[in-house]
Design an enzyme around this catalytic site. Structure first.
Site, PDB file in Angstrom:
ATOM      1  N   GLU A  62      -5.357   2.029   1.696  1.00  0.00           N
ATOM      2  CA  GLU A  62      -5.313   0.901   2.622  1.00  0.00           C
ATOM      3  C   GLU A  62      -5.676   1.341   4.039  1.00  0.00           C
ATOM      4  O   GLU A  62      -6.468   0.701   4.729  1.00  0.00           O
ATOM      5  CB  GLU A  62      -3.914   0.264   2.605  1.00  0.00           C
ATOM      6  N   GLU A  63      -5.081   2.449   4.459  1.00  0.00           N
ATOM      7  CA  GLU A  63      -5.241   2.868   5.851  1.00  0.00           C
ATOM      8  C   GLU A  63      -6.652   3.348   6.171  1.00  0.00           C
ATOM      9  O   GLU A  63      -7.030   3.395   7.341  1.00  0.00           O
ATOM     10  CB  GLU A  63      -4.226   3.969   6.183  1.00  0.00           C
TER      11      GLU A  63
ATOM     12  N   ASP B 145       4.305  -5.311   3.450  1.00  0.00           N
ATOM     13  CA  ASP B 145       3.828  -4.275   4.360  1.00  0.00           C
ATOM     14  C   ASP B 145       4.749  -4.232   5.572  1.00  0.00           C
ATOM     15  O   ASP B 145       4.922  -5.246   6.252  1.00  0.00           O
ATOM     16  CB  ASP B 145       2.389  -4.576   4.785  1.00  0.00           C
TER      17      ASP B 145
ATOM     18  N   HIS C 129       0.812  -1.218   0.000  1.00  0.00           N
ATOM     19  CA  HIS C 129       0.000   0.000   0.000  1.00  0.00           C
ATOM     20  C   HIS C 129       0.847   1.271   0.000  1.00  0.00           C
ATOM     21  O   HIS C 129       1.921   1.339   0.579  1.00  0.00           O
ATOM     22  CB  HIS C 129      -1.007  -0.002   1.156  1.00  0.00           C
TER      23      HIS C 129
ATOM     24  N   ASP D 237       5.828   1.982   7.422  1.00  0.00           N
ATOM     25  CA  ASP D 237       4.458   1.612   7.061  1.00  0.00           C
ATOM     26  C   ASP D 237       3.855   2.652   6.112  1.00  0.00           C
ATOM     27  O   ASP D 237       3.189   3.569   6.570  1.00  0.00           O
ATOM     28  CB  ASP D 237       3.620   1.484   8.339  1.00  0.00           C
TER      29      ASP D 237
END
Length: 213
Positions: free
Chosen positions: A85-86, A113, A35, A51
Site C-alpha cells: 500500500e505504502e 486504516d 494494508h 499505520d
C-alpha cells in the site's frame, strides 16, 4: 534524495475466507481489508503500529470472532490483508484487476486504516449507503455507545491515497472505518519511527473490531 529501486523487493496479499451459509447468497461477498506494510527509510524500521498494525489486528480480531460464532453470515466474508500500500497501492490494484469474487457479486469493501487511536467512531462513505450504515448504527447503539459519524462517499479526483479509492474506482462500494478524536497525553505519529504501540488506545481498537464483527 535520489529514489532507489529495489527489484528484489516483494509484497503479497494475504486472503482468508468465511464462506456464507446461504446456498445462493454465499456467492456474494463482503471484503474487509487493511494494508500490511508500513513506511521506512535509510535502514530504519518503522513499527507502523497505528499505520497500519491497528487495522490488521482489528481485522484478525473480527475474523476470529466471526469464525467462532454459531451465527454464520449468509454472504461470504473475505478478509484481505493488502501488500504494497505504502509504495503505490499495489496490492489493492492487483486484487481489483484479479478479483476472487466478481465485482458484480461484491457487496462492499470495508477498509481499516489507522484505527488504533481515538474516542469516537466514523464510517467514511456510510451516509451514501444507508442500507449498510443502519447495521453499524444499530450495533453501536446496542453495544458500543460511542459517538458514531458517517460521511458521504466522495469521488477522489487526485492521486489516490488509500486502498479504498482503488476499490471505488473499480466500481465497488467503498467504506472506511476509523476513530475520531484524540486521547489527551498520548501523541500519535504518521510515517514516523515513533509510531509504536505507545500511540494506541486498545479500547477504541476493540470497539472498531466489534463494529466490524
Amino acid at each position: 534524495a535520489e529514489a532507489i529501486r529495489h527489484p528484489e523487493g516483494r509484497a503479497a496479499n494475504v486472503l482468508g475466507l468465511i464462506e456464507g451459509s446461504d446456498p445462493v447468497l454465499k456467492d456474494e461477498v463482503i471484503i474487509v481489508g487493511g494494508h500490511l506494510d508500513a513506511v521506512g527509510f535509510l535502514g530504519v524500521p518503522f513499527p507502523g503500529a497505528l499505520d497500519n498494525g491497528s487495522g490488521v489486528a482489528d481485522i484478525l480480531g473480527a475474523a476470529r470472532a466471526l469464525a467462532a460464532s454459531p451465527v454464520k453470515p449468509k454472504r461470504s466474508i473475505l478478509f484481505l490483508f493488502i501488500g504494497g500500500e505504502e509504495c503505490g497501492l499495489i496490492g489493492s490494484d492487483v486484487y481489483t484487476k484479479n478479483p476472487v469474487f466478481p465485482v458484480e457479486k461484491t457487496v462492499a469493501f470495508f477498509n481499516l486504516d489507522m484505527v488504533g487511536h481515538g474516542t469516537g467512531l466514523r464510517v467514511s462513505g456510510g451516509a451514501s449507503y444507508p442500507q449498510i450504515q443502519r447495521h453499524f448504527d444499530a450495533a453501536n447503539e446496542r453495544y458500543l455507545h460511542r459517538p458514531l459519524a458517517a460521511s458521504e462517499e466522495r469521488i477522489s479526483m487526485g492521486r489516490p491515497r488509500s486502498d479504498g479509492v482503488i476499490f471505488q474506482r473499480a466500481g465497488l462500494r467503498s467504506l472506511g472505518f476509523g476513530p475520531t478524536g484524540r486521547v489527551e497525553g498520548i501523541p500519535t505519529y504518521y510515517h514516523d519511527p515513533r509510531d509504536t504501540t505507545a500511540s494506541l488506545t486498545p479500547e477504541i481498537m476493540e470497539d472498531v473490531a466489534k463494529l466490524i464483527f
